[in-house]
Motif scaffolding. Structure first.
Motif, PDB file in Angstrom:
ATOM      1  N   LEU A   1      -9.279   1.233   0.852  1.00 16.32           N
ATOM      2  CA  LEU A   1      -8.145   0.612   1.545  1.00 16.32           C
ATOM      3  C   LEU A   1      -7.932   1.173   2.945  1.00 16.32           C
ATOM      4  N   GLY A   2      -8.388   2.378   3.192  1.00 12.14           N
ATOM      5  CA  GLY A   2      -8.336   2.975   4.525  1.00 12.14           C
ATOM      6  C   GLY A   2      -6.950   2.954   5.142  1.00 12.14           C
ATOM      7  N   ASP A   3      -6.859   2.527   6.391  1.00  7.75           N
ATOM      8  CA  ASP A   3      -5.603   2.526   7.142  1.00  7.75           C
ATOM      9  C   ASP A   3      -4.551   1.598   6.547  1.00  7.75           C
ATOM     10  N   ARG A   4      -4.989   0.655   5.735  1.00  5.31           N
ATOM     11  CA  ARG A   4      -4.016  -0.257   5.124  1.00  5.31           C
ATOM     12  C   ARG A   4      -3.006   0.495   4.256  1.00  5.31           C
ATOM     13  N   MET A   5      -3.436   1.626   3.666  1.00  5.27           N
ATOM     14  CA  MET A   5      -2.513   2.416   2.857  1.00  5.27           C
ATOM     15  C   MET A   5      -1.369   2.965   3.698  1.00  5.27           C
ATOM     16  N   ARG A   6      -1.612   3.221   4.923  1.00  5.25           N
ATOM     17  CA  ARG A   6      -0.584   3.766   5.811  1.00  5.25           C
ATOM     18  C   ARG A   6       0.185   2.649   6.527  1.00  5.25           C
ATOM     19  N   GLU A   7      -0.512   1.591   6.886  1.00  4.50           N
ATOM     20  CA  GLU A   7       0.076   0.566   7.745  1.00  4.50           C
ATOM     21  C   GLU A   7       0.672  -0.625   7.002  1.00  4.50           C
ATOM     22  N   GLU A   8       0.066  -1.032   5.880  1.00  6.28           N
ATOM     23  CA  GLU A   8       0.505  -2.253   5.209  1.00  6.28           C
ATOM     24  C   GLU A   8       1.109  -2.023   3.828  1.00  6.28           C
ATOM     25  N   ILE A   9       0.550  -1.081   3.091  1.00  5.97           N
ATOM     26  CA  ILE A   9       0.926  -0.912   1.693  1.00  5.97           C
ATOM     27  C   ILE A   9       1.870   0.274   1.572  1.00  5.97           C
ATOM     28  N   HIS A  10       3.088   0.003   1.155  1.00  5.00           N
ATOM     29  CA  HIS A  10       4.083   1.069   1.038  1.00  5.00           C
ATOM     30  C   HIS A  10       3.801   1.955  -0.171  1.00  5.00           C
ATOM     31  N   ALA A  11       3.501   1.338  -1.309  1.00  4.05           N
ATOM     32  CA  ALA A  11       3.242   2.111  -2.531  1.00  4.05           C
ATOM     33  C   ALA A  11       2.271   1.353  -3.425  1.00  4.05           C
ATOM     34  N   LEU A  12       1.349   2.104  -4.004  1.00  7.14           N
ATOM     35  CA  LEU A  12       0.367   1.522  -4.911  1.00  7.14           C
ATOM     36  C   LEU A  12       0.195   2.457  -6.098  1.00  7.14           C
ATOM     37  N   SER A  13       0.581   1.974  -7.277  1.00  7.23           N
ATOM     38  CA  SER A  13       0.301   2.749  -8.478  1.00  7.23           C
ATOM     39  C   SER A  13      -0.910   2.104  -9.136  1.00  7.23           C
ATOM     40  N   MET A  14      -1.808   2.938  -9.647  1.00  7.49           N
ATOM     41  CA  MET A  14      -3.065   2.416 -10.170  1.00  7.49           C
ATOM     42  C   MET A  14      -3.443   3.008 -11.507  1.00  7.49           C
ATOM     43  N   LYS A  15      -4.079   2.168 -12.297  1.00  4.44           N
ATOM     44  CA  LYS A  15      -4.831   2.613 -13.460  1.00  4.44           C
ATOM     45  C   LYS A  15      -6.275   2.395 -13.077  1.00  4.44           C
ATOM     46  N   THR A  16      -7.041   3.464 -13.063  1.00  6.71           N
ATOM     47  CA  THR A  16      -8.451   3.379 -12.682  1.00  6.71           C
ATOM     48  C   THR A  16      -9.288   3.739 -13.912  1.00  6.71           C
ATOM     49  N   LEU A  17     -10.063   2.776 -14.373  1.00  2.00           N
ATOM     50  CA  LEU A  17     -10.795   2.922 -15.618  1.00  2.00           C
ATOM     51  C   LEU A  17     -12.265   2.542 -15.448  1.00  2.00           C
ATOM     52  N   THR A  18     -13.107   3.137 -16.278  1.00  4.86           N
ATOM     53  CA  THR A  18     -14.490   2.671 -16.367  1.00  4.86           C
ATOM     54  C   THR A  18     -14.491   1.464 -17.309  1.00  4.86           C
ATOM     55  N   PRO A  19     -15.550   0.665 -17.285  1.00  3.11           N
ATOM     56  CA  PRO A  19     -15.611  -0.481 -18.220  1.00  3.11           C
ATOM     57  C   PRO A  19     -15.489  -0.037 -19.687  1.00  3.11           C
ATOM     58  N   GLU A  20     -16.049   1.107 -20.029  1.00  6.66           N
ATOM     59  CA  GLU A  20     -15.966   1.607 -21.397  1.00  6.66           C
ATOM     60  C   GLU A  20     -14.524   1.971 -21.773  1.00  6.66           C
ATOM     61  N   GLU A  21     -13.804   2.589 -20.845  1.00  3.21           N
ATOM     62  CA  GLU A  21     -12.405   2.947 -21.089  1.00  3.21           C
ATOM     63  C   GLU A  21     -11.533   1.702 -21.223  1.00  3.21           C
ATOM     64  N   TYR A  22     -11.832   0.702 -20.418  1.00  3.03           N
ATOM     65  CA  TYR A  22     -11.053  -0.522 -20.423  1.00  3.03           C
ATOM     66  C   TYR A  22     -11.257  -1.295 -21.732  1.00  3.03           C
ATOM     67  N   ALA A  23     -12.456  -1.259 -22.252  1.00  6.49           N
ATOM     68  CA  ALA A  23     -12.779  -1.983 -23.477  1.00  6.49           C
ATOM     69  C   ALA A  23     -12.184  -1.318 -24.714  1.00  6.49           C
ATOM     70  N   ALA A  24     -11.895  -0.026 -24.617  1.00  5.00           N
ATOM     71  CA  ALA A  24     -11.408   0.730 -25.780  1.00  5.00           C
ATOM     72  C   ALA A  24      -9.971   0.418 -26.136  1.00  5.00           C
TER      73      ALA A  24
ATOM     74  N   ALA B   1     -11.618  -5.462  -3.782  1.00  4.79           N
ATOM     75  CA  ALA B   1     -12.868  -6.086  -4.227  1.00  4.79           C
ATOM     76  C   ALA B   1     -13.932  -6.090  -3.133  1.00  4.79           C
ATOM     77  N   ALA B   2     -13.512  -6.143  -1.878  1.00  5.11           N
ATOM     78  CA  ALA B   2     -14.468  -6.154  -0.770  1.00  5.11           C
ATOM     79  C   ALA B   2     -15.179  -4.816  -0.606  1.00  5.11           C
ATOM     80  N   GLY B   3     -14.544  -3.733  -1.072  1.00  2.48           N
ATOM     81  CA  GLY B   3     -15.132  -2.422  -0.862  1.00  2.48           C
ATOM     82  C   GLY B   3     -15.539  -1.677  -2.117  1.00  2.48           C
ATOM     83  N   LEU B   4     -15.260  -2.277  -3.283  1.00  5.32           N
ATOM     84  CA  LEU B   4     -15.541  -1.594  -4.541  1.00  5.32           C
ATOM     85  C   LEU B   4     -15.942  -2.628  -5.578  1.00  5.32           C
TER      86      LEU B   4
END
Length: 78
Positions: A55-78, A13-16
């Motif tokens: 997320l930058g370096d956090r993906m390498r240093e802190e977060i082992h795995a992140l699966s994501m659903k990335t949607l536009t507001p229109e896709e999310y509303a559908a 949320a801080a970067g997007l």
């Protein structure tokens, strides 16, 4: 110390600008639903790259795995 879902949510949320953001996980493996106008016109890989850049370096240093659903507001509303 492993990051919490709330911390991951804060990092994103801080970067997007998100219209909806959910993160759950156990400290090493996370799932996220990310809804943002920044994803409009982008392919799935480009959307993930946007999140990885935020997320930058956090993906390498802190977060082992992140699966994501990335949607536009229109896709999310559908």
């Amino acid at each position: 110390m492993f990051p919490t879902p709330e911390q991951i949510k804060h990092y994103i949320a801080a970067g997007l600008e998100c219209t909806h953001l959910e993160v759950e996980g156990d400290g090493q493996h996370f799932k996220a639903v990310i809804v943002s106008t920044a994803f409009a016109g982008k392919r799935p890989i480009q959307r993930h790259q946007i999140v990885y850049a935020v997320l930058g370096d956090r993906m390498r240093e802190e977060i082992h795995a992140l699966s994501m659903k990335t949607l536009t507001p229109e896709e999310y509303a559908a």
